[in-house]
Design a protein around this motif. Structure first.
Motif, PDB file in Angstrom:
ATOM      1  N   UNK A  59      67.494  33.899   9.690  1.00  0.00           N
ATOM      2  CA  UNK A  59      66.793  32.997   8.947  1.00  0.00           C
ATOM      3  C   UNK A  59      66.005  31.990   9.373  1.00  0.00           C
ATOM      4  N   UNK A  60      66.476  31.319  10.352  1.00  0.00           N
ATOM      5  CA  UNK A  60      65.965  30.185  11.215  1.00  0.00           C
ATOM      6  C   UNK A  60      64.556  30.689  11.661  1.00  0.00           C
ATOM      7  N   UNK A  61      64.725  32.116  12.266  1.00  0.00           N
ATOM      8  CA  UNK A  61      63.386  32.467  12.956  1.00  0.00           C
ATOM      9  C   UNK A  61      62.308  32.592  11.750  1.00  0.00           C
ATOM     10  N   UNK A  62      62.817  32.926  10.817  1.00  0.00           N
ATOM     11  CA  UNK A  62      61.584  33.221   9.451  1.00  0.00           C
ATOM     12  C   UNK A  62      61.314  32.062   8.936  1.00  0.00           C
ATOM     13  N   UNK A  63      62.178  31.088   8.458  1.00  0.00           N
ATOM     14  CA  UNK A  63      61.996  29.907   7.700  1.00  0.00           C
ATOM     15  C   UNK A  63      61.290  28.908   8.709  1.00  0.00           C
ATOM     16  N   UNK A  64      61.602  28.860   9.750  1.00  0.00           N
ATOM     17  CA  UNK A  64      61.266  27.467  10.803  1.00  0.00           C
ATOM     18  C   UNK A  64      61.861  26.270  10.247  1.00  0.00           C
ATOM     19  N   UNK A  65      61.060  25.281  10.113  1.00  0.00           N
ATOM     20  CA  UNK A  65      61.548  24.021   9.641  1.00  0.00           C
ATOM     21  C   UNK A  65      61.620  23.558   8.027  1.00  0.00           C
ATOM     22  N   UNK A  66      62.634  24.612   7.626  1.00  0.00           N
ATOM     23  CA  UNK A  66      62.777  24.334   6.196  1.00  0.00           C
ATOM     24  C   UNK A  66      64.207  24.446   5.973  1.00  0.00           C
ATOM     25  N   UNK A  67      64.779  23.885   4.714  1.00  0.00           N
ATOM     26  CA  UNK A  67      65.935  23.874   4.422  1.00  0.00           C
ATOM     27  C   UNK A  67      66.702  25.387   4.264  1.00  0.00           C
ATOM     28  N   UNK A 392      69.817  17.877   9.996  1.00  0.00           N
ATOM     29  CA  UNK A 392      71.007  18.162  10.425  1.00  0.00           C
ATOM     30  C   UNK A 392      71.816  19.644   9.919  1.00  0.00           C
ATOM     31  N   UNK A 393      72.939  19.832  10.685  1.00  0.00           N
ATOM     32  CA  UNK A 393      73.509  21.199  10.240  1.00  0.00           C
ATOM     33  C   UNK A 393      74.637  20.761   9.354  1.00  0.00           C
ATOM     34  N   UNK A 397      84.233  24.765   5.719  1.00  0.00           N
ATOM     35  CA  UNK A 397      85.164  25.948   6.266  1.00  0.00           C
ATOM     36  C   UNK A 397      86.311  25.779   5.248  1.00  0.00           C
ATOM     37  N   UNK A 398      87.122  27.081   5.031  1.00  0.00           N
ATOM     38  CA  UNK A 398      88.036  27.191   4.267  1.00  0.00           C
ATOM     39  C   UNK A 398      89.445  27.164   5.336  1.00  0.00           C
ATOM     40  N   UNK A 399      90.101  26.245   5.607  1.00  0.00           N
ATOM     41  CA  UNK A 399      91.164  26.039   6.554  1.00  0.00           C
ATOM     42  C   UNK A 399      92.187  27.381   6.393  1.00  0.00           C
ATOM     43  N   UNK A 400      92.440  27.676   5.001  1.00  0.00           N
ATOM     44  CA  UNK A 400      93.515  28.843   4.929  1.00  0.00           C
ATOM     45  C   UNK A 400      93.259  30.103   5.583  1.00  0.00           C
ATOM     46  N   UNK A 401      91.682  30.257   5.622  1.00  0.00           N
ATOM     47  CA  UNK A 401      91.303  31.802   5.966  1.00  0.00           C
ATOM     48  C   UNK A 401      90.618  31.540   7.359  1.00  0.00           C
ATOM     49  N   UNK A 402      90.364  30.352   7.792  1.00  0.00           N
ATOM     50  CA  UNK A 402      89.354  30.122   8.850  1.00  0.00           C
ATOM     51  C   UNK A 402      87.928  30.845   8.418  1.00  0.00           C
ATOM     52  N   UNK A 403      87.952  30.701   7.153  1.00  0.00           N
ATOM     53  CA  UNK A 403      86.603  31.349   6.720  1.00  0.00           C
ATOM     54  C   UNK A 403      85.216  30.186   6.815  1.00  0.00           C
ATOM     55  N   UNK A 404      84.027  30.677   7.316  1.00  0.00           N
ATOM     56  CA  UNK A 404      82.991  29.945   7.087  1.00  0.00           C
ATOM     57  C   UNK A 404      82.398  30.304   5.684  1.00  0.00           C
ATOM     58  N   UNK A 405      82.586  29.449   4.670  1.00  0.00           N
ATOM     59  CA  UNK A 405      82.095  29.849   3.450  1.00  0.00           C
ATOM     60  C   UNK A 405      80.761  29.560   3.248  1.00  0.00           C
ATOM     61  N   UNK A 406      80.232  28.294   3.909  1.00  0.00           N
ATOM     62  CA  UNK A 406      78.851  28.013   3.645  1.00  0.00           C
ATOM     63  C   UNK A 406      78.100  27.510   5.175  1.00  0.00           C
ATOM     64  N   UNK A 407      76.662  27.864   5.280  1.00  0.00           N
ATOM     65  CA  UNK A 407      76.300  27.366   6.409  1.00  0.00           C
ATOM     66  C   UNK A 407      74.885  26.893   6.141  1.00  0.00           C
ATOM     67  N   UNK A 408      74.516  25.977   6.709  1.00  0.00           N
ATOM     68  CA  UNK A 408      72.951  25.432   6.255  1.00  0.00           C
ATOM     69  C   UNK A 408      72.393  24.258   7.172  1.00  0.00           C
ATOM     70  N   UNK A 409      71.164  24.234   7.131  1.00  0.00           N
ATOM     71  CA  UNK A 409      70.465  23.078   7.704  1.00  0.00           C
ATOM     72  C   UNK A 409      69.670  22.303   6.826  1.00  0.00           C
ATOM     73  N   UNK A 410      69.873  21.111   6.718  1.00  0.00           N
ATOM     74  CA  UNK A 410      69.038  20.194   5.902  1.00  0.00           C
ATOM     75  C   UNK A 410      67.878  19.489   6.560  1.00  0.00           C
ATOM     76  N   UNK A 411      66.779  19.825   6.334  1.00  0.00           N
ATOM     77  CA  UNK A 411      65.702  19.389   6.923  1.00  0.00           C
ATOM     78  C   UNK A 411      64.934  18.435   6.134  1.00  0.00           C
ATOM     79  N   UNK A 412      64.981  18.546   4.630  1.00  0.00           N
ATOM     80  CA  UNK A 412      64.320  17.697   3.940  1.00  0.00           C
ATOM     81  C   UNK A 412      65.126  17.434   2.715  1.00  0.00           C
ATOM     82  N   UNK A 413      66.104  16.485   2.673  1.00  0.00           N
ATOM     83  CA  UNK A 413      67.165  16.201   1.599  1.00  0.00           C
ATOM     84  C   UNK A 413      66.594  15.938   0.295  1.00  0.00           C
TER      85      UNK A 413
END
Length: 418
Positions: A59-67, A392-393, A397-413
């Motif tokens: 995704x980063x490679x396609x979107x570049x500097x976007x949220x 920033x990134x 994370x859900x501690x019960x499952x060690x699951x990465x629920x959501x992941x993101x980069x905020x370039x422009x809030x």
């Protein structure tokens, strides 16, 4: 000609609200370490993390500097569920693309892992509001194979809903109403049109509404600059907190990592790269990197500035996965013969929409005066100030499952949707 299986993947409605709450520590499991490591959802976690970071970099490679904001778990769950009906090279293609390591866990364990994840995420006794589910909208002329239906129901708790795709306006209305209800009004009118060849729409949704363990004081929020790059900035509402947080300074990657926990055994990592270091941090995003941050956290007093923001992202998952090497399931070579009777199926479209709302609200007004009496000593250096006033990134994370629920980069809030 193959009929189209329109695969619709959604992550919808992350709302973060603050409420006063003492920190909660889960009671230790009364199982040996070996037993825990052999649980299907624990064995599955590394694969899901590998897929998450691989997809992020695509995704980063396609979107570049976007949220960027998405739910990797939503996408992997939906395709894992679909794999129950895949055969031969199409199945191998999906397993490879989703980073499932069949030398370390059997195919049955993969689905048992997702079954356990769904059970734990949907536990009604959780303090955080967290719901994840799967639904199949199936055209009336299609008969699902009983084995496929039984397994998606057993492992993924999916419900099958009979629809009439020969009446597109009615089908669109039905699906959009379902999505709006499951996402508490966060996503409306998602589906704009339906291909007349469509015979099934597969939906995964995940909804999370969490409260900070310690809220930000709304009276401390102030206008501040957020620097998009060296020359451009936007005005944001900057929240402020002085408290003890789990903090790590990664000198190798030139970034700060701050853990901000929610009620209910869910937590967040906010990663602030030094100016010019974002690409280096993104390139290093691996499960090993996050594990190292976890091991290196130290409880420290800091001055924390974090912007209030609300952003959304939409993605063409089909295009992303094809560029990651998952191609067969989208082509006329697809073998989804384990899904339905008398229909040759392929996935014609896969879309994903995510939204996140981070703020300090949900608290009642209160005041307290506190004086700390302590012996005089040589002056200590003041606590570090960590100000998220540049891209920033973030991870949820859900501690019960060690699951990465959501992941993101905020370039422009201040950008509502990219």
């Amino acid at each position: 000609m193959k009929s189209a299986l329109y695969l619709c993947l959604l992550f919808l409605g992350l709302q973060v609200q603050g409420q006063q709450q003492e920190q909660i520590h889960p009671s230790p499991e009364e199982k040996s370490q070996a037993d825990v490591e052999n649980l299907p959802h624990v064995k599955l976690a590394p694969s899901n993390a590998d897929f998450a970071f691989k997809l992020y970099k695509q995704i980063r490679g396609e979107l570049g500097d976007k949220n960027i904001f998405f739910s990797p778990l939503s996408i992997s769950t939906a395709f894992a569920m679909l794999s129950l009906g895949a055969r031969s090279s199409t199945l191998r293609d999906l397993h490879k693309g989703l980073a499932f390591n069949l030398t370390q866990m059997e195919e049955q364990e993969i689905h048992e892992g997702f079954q356990h994840i769904l059970q734990m995420l949907n536990d009604p006794h959780r303090e955080a509001q967290l719901n994840m589910g799967n639904t199949l909208f199936v055209d009336k002329k299609v008969e699902l194979l009983q084995n496929f239906l039984d397994r998606v129901t057993n492992f993924y708790f999916a419900e099958a809903i009979s629809s009439n795709f020969q009446n597109p306006p009615e089908a669109i209305k039905e699906i959009n109403k379902y999505v709006e209800t499951k996402t508490h009004g966060k996503i409306v009118d998602l589906v704009k049109s339906i291909d007349p060849e469509t015979v099934m729409v597969l939906i995964n949704y995940i909804y999370f509404k969490g409260a900070w363990e310690r809220p930000f004081d709304e009276s401390s929020t102030r206008d501040s600059d957020f620097f998009l790059d060296a020359k451009n900035s936007v005005k944001v509402k900057m929240m402020y907190e002085e408290d003890y947080f789990n903090v790590h300074r990664d000198e190798k990657l030139s970034c700060w990592v701050v853990e901000i926990p929610y009620k209910g055994n869910v937590t967040s990592f906010f990663v602030l790269p030094d100016e010019g270091a974002m690409k280096e941090v993104e390139d290093a995003l691996l499960k090993e990197t996050v594990s190292e941050w976890l091991r290196s956290f130290k409880k420290s007093e800091i001055y924390l500035d974090l912007p209030r923001f609300s952003v959304s992202s939409s993605f063409d998952v089909k295009s992303l996965l094809e560029k990651m090497g998952v191609t067969e399931v989208f082509s006329n070579r697809a073998d989804l013969s384990g899904v339905a009777k008398n229909h040759l199926l392929k996935v014609s479209e896969a879309i994903h929409k995510a939204t996140v709302d981070v703020r300090e609200n949900g608290t009642e007004a209160a005041a307290v005066t506190l004086m700390r009496i302590m012996p005089m000593s040589l002056p200590f250096p003041p606590p570090p100030r960590i100000t998220f006033n540049r891209p920033f990134l973030m991870m949820i994370i859900d501690k019960n499952t060690d699951g990465l629920l959501f992941l993101g980069k905020i370039v422009n809030p201040t950008a509502k949707e990219d």
